[in-house]
Design a protein around this motif. Structure first.
Motif: not given
Length: 132
Positions: A122, A59, A115, A124, A23, A49
């Motif tokens: 945040v 995303a 996401v 991804v 991530w 986003l």
């Protein structure tokens, strides 16, 4: 202790916290405005986003599949029935934000990415992206 919460789609093929290095933090959730796309460069990959008013976060690649231009973060956010969508600002192809499927031209698909929000950031997973 992690405060991670999943924001968009459930995806059984994506390990949740078994590999936290997969991530990548992108920005603080509070920096995103509902119904506006935001461009982000993550490990050389341009992403768009999209935060919806009820909290869904998506995303997708910022690259328009029809033109190759990096403009999807400026797309028109909307819906088709119960599906959340984004339309290309150039030729108006409409894509499902969850699956990347193009509703208007079967030959196009928008790459989507898992996401989540962890401790207000945040994040991804680029390694798990998929084309609609």
């Amino acid at each position: 202790m992690s405060t991670a919460t999943r924001i968009n789609r459930p995806d059984a093929s994506v390990a949740w916290d078994t590999n936290p290095q997969a991530w990548t933090s992108v920005c603080a959730l509070e920096q995103l405005e509902p119904l506006w796309g935001e461009a982000a460069l993550v490990d050389g990959q341009q992403l768009a986003l999209v935060l919806l008013p009820h909290g869904h976060l998506y995303a997708v690649t910022n690259e328009d599949p029809a033109t190759g231009s990096f403009v999807m973060s400026r797309g028109i956010v909307g819906s088709r029935g119960d599906r959340h969508t984004i339309a290309s600002p150039l030729h108006k192809q409409v894509y499902d934000l969850e699956t990347g499927q193009c509703f208007t031209s079967a030959e196009y698909a928008l790459r989507t990415f898992p996401v989540r929000v962890d401790a207000g950031l945040v994040q991804v997973r680029l390694d798990a992206g998929q084309a609609g």
